[in-house]
Design a protein around this motif. Structure first.
Motif, PDB file in Angstrom:
ATOM      1  N   GLU A 190       0.826  -1.206   0.000  1.00 53.07           N
ATOM      2  CA  GLU A 190       0.000   0.000   0.000  1.00 53.07           C
ATOM      3  C   GLU A 190       0.865   1.262   0.000  1.00 53.07           C
ATOM      4  OE1 GLU A 190      -3.647   0.057  -0.089  1.00 53.07           O
ATOM      5  OE2 GLU A 190      -2.842  -1.800  -0.927  1.00 53.07           O
ATOM      6  N   ILE A 191       1.963   1.221   0.714  1.00 59.72           N
ATOM      7  CA  ILE A 191       2.894   2.360   0.709  1.00 59.72           C
ATOM      8  C   ILE A 191       3.554   2.489  -0.662  1.00 59.72           C
ATOM      9  CG2 ILE A 191       5.067   3.223   1.677  1.00 59.72           C
ATOM     10  CD1 ILE A 191       4.210   1.936   4.342  1.00 59.72           C
ATOM     11  N   GLU A 192       3.938   1.372  -1.224  1.00 62.00           N
ATOM     12  CA  GLU A 192       4.603   1.379  -2.530  1.00 62.00           C
ATOM     13  C   GLU A 192       3.727   2.005  -3.612  1.00 62.00           C
ATOM     14  OE1 GLU A 192       7.208  -1.973  -4.698  1.00 62.00           O
ATOM     15  OE2 GLU A 192       5.072  -2.427  -4.724  1.00 62.00           O
ATOM     16  N   SER A 215       1.077   6.434   3.429  1.00 66.22           N
ATOM     17  CA  SER A 215       2.495   6.779   3.570  1.00 66.22           C
ATOM     18  C   SER A 215       2.936   6.535   5.000  1.00 66.22           C
ATOM     19  CB  SER A 215       2.732   8.246   3.205  1.00 66.22           C
ATOM     20  OG  SER A 215       2.265   9.112   4.234  1.00 66.22           O
ATOM     21  N   TYR A 216       4.254   6.492   5.209  1.00 62.60           N
ATOM     22  CA  TYR A 216       4.812   6.301   6.548  1.00 62.60           C
ATOM     23  C   TYR A 216       4.319   7.381   7.514  1.00 62.60           C
ATOM     24  CZ  TYR A 216       8.292   2.757   5.158  1.00 62.60           C
ATOM     25  OH  TYR A 216       8.909   1.610   4.743  1.00 62.60           O
ATOM     26  N   ASP A 252       1.504   9.030   7.586  1.00 65.42           N
ATOM     27  CA  ASP A 252       0.070   9.125   7.865  1.00 65.42           C
ATOM     28  C   ASP A 252      -0.200   8.926   9.357  1.00 65.42           C
ATOM     29  OD1 ASP A 252      -0.307   9.394   5.168  1.00 65.42           O
ATOM     30  OD2 ASP A 252      -1.369   7.493   4.883  1.00 65.42           O
ATOM     31  N   GLU A 254       4.503   4.548  10.252  1.00 66.85           N
ATOM     32  CA  GLU A 254       5.874   4.102  10.515  1.00 66.85           C
ATOM     33  C   GLU A 254       6.041   3.627  11.947  1.00 66.85           C
ATOM     34  OE1 GLU A 254      10.482   5.778  10.370  1.00 66.85           O
ATOM     35  OE2 GLU A 254       8.886   6.824   9.261  1.00 66.85           O
TER      36      GLU A 254
END
Length: 496
Positions: free
Chosen positions: A142-144, A149-150, A152, A183
């Motif tokens: 999902e991040i890729e 994103s980290y 969020d 993250e």
């Protein structure tokens, strides 16, 4: 009189026939000569054009989708396991006799996917918290793709609060009102093996645990992991299932696709949470010791430092991951990876013994150390890249003049055994790569058929041979073109 007249008539008749016959014959001869000249000119012209194209070495067009499908179908038919994520070594070895306490185990070379050791690797066992590797695999996808994103900030549903987790859960200590990022949740998921982090990420990515589990299982099915199935994301349930072989497959895919996670998450020795910035505004400045004797409160305001559950970090040379797991039904599990001198191995041990955490960790560390030290003492990677190239070969007597020869299977590395030199790394450096293919291919090609090979040789031992196959079918040309190519081939051969 009659006879003379007949003779004269015959003479006269013969004399009148001869000039016409000669004229006709001459015309026919000229036509034949002209035709032969045209044929010769056409032959020479064709030969010159074909020779020019051979010398110019104009590459063929890239494969169409239909041609690519034909090639892939042919390759799958000739070598069904060519793209397997895990595979047996391409040469025989004597199975290692190792003292491994865990009931099941497997060791693989991450670069090549080769299996170098296994013990009852197909037993179905609950993965426990090794389930979190699958969670991270989904989240990293999902991040890729940019969906999250980290950085969020993740809303924490009640289901993810530490006070609502199952008894005796591993936790990162999420609480009501906390402010936490993706993250930080991934760090707590790995370092602390936080079940609460697994729930928070599941709800954030898919909106519910049920939808997230469906996503996880779909991903496992797409990877061909038929014995790996999840009913919840933390690993707490004994109804989650996998095998050492399938967990090693997943782990290899995960760290190959997302290698940065090893340094970012899996090699971290400790993690403190919550910190001041994680607290709700009304709780900031109130960080103090809390009484957990009557259970966890909704609001956790005390920073708690936990060590990574992988006790081999900082102890085993090169170790930088990956994930532990324990529930009573599975025993003590460990997915372990380490790298030295450019070679990375990964082991999975499951159903390990232990009457308590200390004893279970001792056996996990003992098994992991035994397997890794044995692997690094006996194998190293050769990453010579001749087997990732395609080779441009002329085709004589075919309707097309050039073909690519391509390796029959994907190649990233060869696992080299320590049979020569002073170390596995030195042995790997002495591997010779021999590429063998014809100067010309005569009369066309068949997609997927072998026309050459790449051999990896150490001393006098061929460790692996990879066939070189035609990437397309080229039909045989007519006799005229074949003869032209024969002449062109002679000319080219004389100039070399």
């Amino acid at each position: 009189m009659m006879k003379k007249t007949r003779d004269a008539d015959r003479i006269t008749s013969t004399a009148s026939y001869t000039p016409r016959t000669i004229l006709h014959s001459a015309i026919v001869q000229k036509i034949i000569i002209a035709a032969l000249a045209l044929v010769a000119a056409a032959f020479v012209g064709t030969a010159v054009v074909r020779l020019y194209r051979f010398k110019k070495a104009l590459p063929p067009h890239e494969l169409t989708q239909e041609q690519q499908h034909i090639l892939e179908t042919a390759l799958d038919a000739s070598n069904p396991n060519r793209n397997s994520i895990l595979k047996q070594l391409p040469y025989p070895i004597v199975p290692a006799q190792l003292e491994i306490a865990a009931g099941s185990a497997i060791v693989i070379d991450v670069a090549s996917g080769s299996i170098i050791y296994e013990k009852k690797a197909d037993r179905i066992i609950p993965p426990a918290s090794m389930t979190k590797i699958a969670v991270m695999y989904v989240v990293m996808q999902e991040i890729e793709r940019g969906a999250i994103s980290y950085n969020d900030v993740v809303p924490l549903p009640e289901e993810s609060w530490a006070c609502n987790m199952m008894p005796h859960s591993s936790l990162m200590f999420l609480g009501k009102g906390q402010i936490v990022t993706v993250e930080e949740l991934l760090t707590g998921l790995d370092v602390c093996s936080g079940n609460d982090a697994a729930y928070a990420l599941a709800y954030y990515v898919c909106g519910s645990m049920e939808k997230f589990i469906e996503r996880m299982n779909n991903e496992m099915a797409a990877l061909g992991l038929a014995k790996t199935h999840f009913v919840e994301a933390s690993g707490y349930s004994e109804n989650n299932t996998t095998t050492p072989r399938e967990m090693a497959t997943l782990a290899r895919i995960y760290i190959t696709r997302f290698p940065d996670t090893l340094e970012k998450f899996h090699s971290r020795r400790s993690f403190t949470y919550p910190k001041e910035h994680n607290l709700a505004p009304e709780d900031r400045g109130k960080t103090r010791a809390q009484d957990f004797s009557n259970g966890l409160p909704e609001r956790i305001t005390m920073g708690i430092t936990q060590q990574n559950t992988n006790v081999l970090l900082g102890v085993l040379d090169g170790c930088d991951g990956l994930k532990t797991g324990y529930i009573e039904e599975s025993g003590y599990n460990l997915a372990l990876t380490a790298t030295r001198h450019g070679t990375r191995f990964l082991s999975v041990t499951m159903n390990g013994p232990g009457k308590n955490v200390n004893e279970g960790n001792r056996y996990r560390a003992q098994d992991g150390t035994t397997l890794m030290e044995w692997a690094f003492a006996r194998f190293a990677d050769c990453t010579r890249n001749e087997a990732v190239h395609r080779y441009f070969i002329p085709v004589t007597g075919g309707k097309s003049q050039w073909v690519y020869l391509v390796p029959q299977e994907d190649f990233t590395a060869l696992t080299v055994p320590f049979i020569a030199g002073t170390s596995p790394q030195e042995a790997a450096s002495r591997v010779r790569v021999i590429v063998d293919f014809p100067r010309f291919i005569e009369g066309g090609t068949v997609a997927g058929s072998t026309y050459g090979k790449i051999s990896y040789v150490l001393e006098d031992t061929t460790l692996q041979t990879i066939p070189l196959v035609a990437d397309r079918t080229i039909e045989k040309a007519n006799a005229f073109v074949s003869a032209s190519d024969f002449a062109a081939r002679i000319i080219l051969s004389q100039k070399k």
